[in-house]
Design an enzyme around this catalytic site. Structure first.
Site, short mmCIF file in Angstrom:
data_model
loop_
_atom_site.label_atom_id
_atom_site.label_comp_id
_atom_site.label_asym_id
_atom_site.label_seq_id
_atom_site.Cartn_x
_atom_site.Cartn_y
_atom_site.Cartn_z
N ASP A 27 78.67 -15.08 37.48
CA ASP A 27 78.47 -14.27 36.27
C ASP A 27 79.43 -13.10 36.08
OD1 ASP A 27 76.37 -16.04 36.20
OD2 ASP A 27 74.78 -14.54 36.14
N LYS A 132 74.13 -21.27 33.08
CA LYS A 132 72.75 -21.20 33.59
C LYS A 132 71.89 -20.33 32.69
CE LYS A 132 73.90 -17.54 36.98
NZ LYS A 132 72.94 -16.52 36.59
N VAL A 160 78.23 -10.86 40.28
CA VAL A 160 77.29 -9.79 39.88
C VAL A 160 76.01 -10.41 39.33
CG1 VAL A 160 79.17 -8.20 39.40
CG2 VAL A 160 78.28 -9.60 37.53
N CYS A 165 71.32 -11.85 40.12
CA CYS A 165 71.79 -13.24 40.10
C CYS A 165 72.39 -13.69 41.43
CB CYS A 165 72.74 -13.46 38.94
SG CYS A 165 71.90 -13.31 37.35
N1 TIU Z 1 74.01 -11.93 36.36
C1 TIU Z 1 73.00 -11.08 36.50
O1 TIU Z 1 72.77 -10.52 37.56
N2 TIU Z 1 72.22 -10.87 35.37
C2 TIU Z 1 71.48 -9.75 35.17
O2 TIU Z 1 70.72 -9.67 34.22
N3 TIU Z 1 71.67 -8.74 36.05
C3 TIU Z 1 71.12 -7.48 35.98
O3 TIU Z 1 71.32 -6.74 36.96
N4 TIU Z 1 70.44 -7.09 34.93
#
Ligand code: TIU
Length: 224
Positions: A27, A132, A160, A165
């Site tokens: 992500d 996803k 991240v 995630c």
């Molecule tokens: N990719 C991911 O971690 N999505 C999130 O929504 N992360 C947050 O920390 N909000």
């Protein structure tokens, strides 16, 4: 023949066969990382995530130079939002939520500018991109099938956010029988305390979910 590399890690060294391993980049999307995106709009400090870009770029180059498998993921939904649970849509009670018009197109909707991966880590032709709908990369995707078709057993996980995630994906991978090595300089959280604890939870109890190391150590191992 399998040629195992060994990298210093916590709680103990991580041994992996590069040809049966994939770099899984979670992500690294514009809406989470770029100033002016959805993450910043929610009041988050994107600098906490942006420090991961350069280490990921260097690691990705080393990984590609060896001709190894790279897989990218993006969190997002169909334009008609038919895969967006109501619970996820309304969570947080924010005025602007997933599917609404945001600073870089509709928020976390596939095909929108903000949903795409940042230019610095853009997928190369032939590198699968997993779209996803959830936090984990295995749920409601074909990631497990792709890894199995390629004979992949071990994952180097970056991206991240560390506690959301990345952690969810590592837990899903662990239950499916994959070894996961998470690189601390290549994963980021908007919250320093979650960054620290997110990593600590992975390597606790003898590596209950996996191993933790850093990008330099892996790059050195690949070069040896
Ligand atoms: N990719 C991911 O971690 N999505 C999130 O929504 N992360 C947050 O920390 N909000």
């Amino acid at each position: 023949m399998a040629r195992f590399l060994s990298v210093a890690a916590e709680p103990y060294e991580f041994q992996f066969d590069p040809d049966r391993s994939a770099l899984l980049i979670i992500d690294m999307q514009r809406d989470f990382l770029e100033p002016g995106g959805f993450g910043e709009m929610l009041g988050n400090d994107v600098a906490q995530l942006r420090r991961t870009i350069e280490p990921n770029r260097a690691l990705l180059k080393a990984w590609r130079d060896r001709g190894l498998s790279v897989i990218h993921t993006r969190e997002g939904h169909r334009p008609d939002l038919s895969d967006l649970p109501d619970a996820k849509k309304v969570r947080g009670r924010a005025k602007t939520t997933i599917g609404d018009a945001g600073p870089m197109g509709r928020i976390l909707v596939r095909g929108e500018a903000g949903h795409d991966i940042i230019a610095e880590l853009y997928p190369a032709p032939g590198e699968p991109v997993i779209d996803k709908p959830g936090k984990g990369a295995f749920w409601a995707t074909d990631l497990h099938a792709i890894l199995q078709h390629r004979g992949i057993k071990q994952l180097v996980v970056t991206g991240v956010t560390t506690e959301v995630c990345v952690n969810t994906t590592v837990r899903e991978a662990n239950d499916r029988g994959y070894d996961c090595l998470v690189l601390e300089d290549c994963v980021g959280s908007y919250f320093p305390e979650f960054q620290a604890m997110g990593l600590k939870m992975i390597k606790a109890q003898g590596g209950i979910f996996g191993w933790v190391s850093n990008s330099d150590t892996v790059i050195e191992a690949l070069a040896a």
